[in-house]
Scaffold this active site. Structure first.
Site, PDB file in Angstrom:
ATOM      1  N   TYR A  87      -0.630   7.233   3.522  1.00 31.32           N
ATOM      2  CA  TYR A  87       0.050   6.450   4.549  1.00 31.32           C
ATOM      3  C   TYR A  87       1.565   6.545   4.353  1.00 31.32           C
ATOM      4  CZ  TYR A  87      -4.701   4.956   5.452  1.00 31.32           C
ATOM      5  OH  TYR A  87      -6.044   4.962   5.732  1.00 31.32           O
ATOM      6  N   HIS A 123       0.852  -1.195   0.000  1.00 31.09           N
ATOM      7  CA  HIS A 123       0.000   0.000   0.000  1.00 31.09           C
ATOM      8  C   HIS A 123       0.889   1.246   0.000  1.00 31.09           C
ATOM      9  CE1 HIS A 123      -3.288   2.599   0.467  1.00 31.09           C
ATOM     10  NE2 HIS A 123      -3.957   1.998   1.423  1.00 31.09           N
ATOM     11  N   ARG A 153     -16.284   0.333  -2.736  1.00 32.23           N
ATOM     12  CA  ARG A 153     -17.581   0.537  -2.078  1.00 32.23           C
ATOM     13  C   ARG A 153     -18.665  -0.378  -2.637  1.00 32.23           C
ATOM     14  NH1 ARG A 153     -17.625   6.674  -3.502  1.00 32.23           N
ATOM     15  NH2 ARG A 153     -16.176   5.854  -5.051  1.00 32.23           N
TER      16      ARG A 153
END
Length: 292
Positions: free
Chosen positions: A108, A103, A247
């Site tokens: 992040y 990731h 989603r």
């Protein structure tokens, strides 16, 4: 992922494989997107910088997350973080996962190093584009050497400004990263569309992922704001090899079948995203055969 988590994940991985699924484990480090109460011994989270992150309204639109000001990693500490990713990848494979996705997006730790609006380092991990990408590429190299390039993907968001992690030249950043990734022969690159500059909000933009897609030699996955028609068009027009859905997949556990039949979709409830409840918002959405 540590040894304990690896062991506890094996039954879940086995269940996915029993259904014929391919299962990659996303491995990541939050960096400054954290709070000292979540850190060992209550210490400050670490980052490429000591610049604090302002409080953020969560996806439910009500709760506010508070972040502890980070501690800037010393240069000699960075190889230890790289090694943590290597170990996490090894543990994921031992748990039975088919591969890992590193990731490097969404504000992040890796993204914090990549973006010039966050990274204010003056050592070999800051300043120039090449230096800011060094941390991400060292992680890629370590993980590839540990588990094999055919089991490695990465997620990137060069155009996004999530968690106050924007860049002054996202086109150059994205292109440099995919060109560099070609040296390692990784399986795929998963990139967030430029229109998703802010979480959950589509915006008009002239920017495109096409230069990145054309420069990358592996499988190119696009994500961000796609519906069935838009996703099909992106693949048909050569803008991506695959489309990632988040989603809509969360609220429709049988999304491929629904897309195949052009069936109605369950609406998602954003207020249940990223909560600790193991059922509500995760496993309580109905399958198609249960909605008739």
């Amino acid at each position: 992922m540590d040894k304990g988590t690896s062991g506890s994940m094996k039954p879940i991985v086995n269940a996915v494989h029993a259904k014929g699924g391919v299962f990659f484990c996303q491995i990541w480090h939050a960096g400054r997107v954290s709070n000292s109460v979540l850190q060992p011994n209550g210490q400050a989270p670490v980052s490429c910088t000591d610049k604090p992150l302002t409080p953020q309204v969560l996806s439910n639109g009500v709760d506010v997350a508070e972040y502890t000001p980070p501690r800037r990693l010393r240069t000699d500490e960075i190889p230890h973080i790289v090694n943590d990713f290597r170990l996490a990848a090894r543990n994921a494979i031992e748990a039975g996962f088919d591969g890992v996705e590193i990731h490097g997006a969404n504000g992040y730790l890796i993204d914090q190093f990549l973006k010039d609006q966050v990274n204010d380092r003056t050592d070999q991990y800051g300043g120039s584009l090449e230096n800011r990408c060094r941390f991400a590429l060292e992680i890629i190299e370590a993980v590839v050497n540990e588990i094999g390039a055919d089991k490695v993907g990465i997620r990137l968001s060069p155009f996004a400004d999530y968690m106050e992690s924007g860049d002054s030249n996202p086109e150059a950043l994205g292109l440099y990263m995919v060109q560099s990734l070609n040296r390692y022969g990784i399986l795929y690159c998963h990139v967030i569309e430029p229109r998703m500059k802010e979480p959950g909000e589509k915006s008009e933009t002239a920017c495109s992922l096409l230069p990145m897609r054309e420069a990358f030699s592996g499988t190119f996955i696009a994500a961000g704001g796609f519906d069935r028609e838009d996703g099909n068009n992106a693949v048909a027009e050569g803008r991506a090899d695959l489309i990632a859905y988040g989603r809509w997949f969360l609220s429709n556990p049988d999304l491929p079948k629904r897309f195949e039949l052009n069936a109605p979709l369950n609406k998602y409830d954003r207020s249940t995203f990223y909560t600790s409840d193991p059922v509500v918002g995760y496993t309580d959405y109905p399958f198609l055969e249960n909605t008739a």
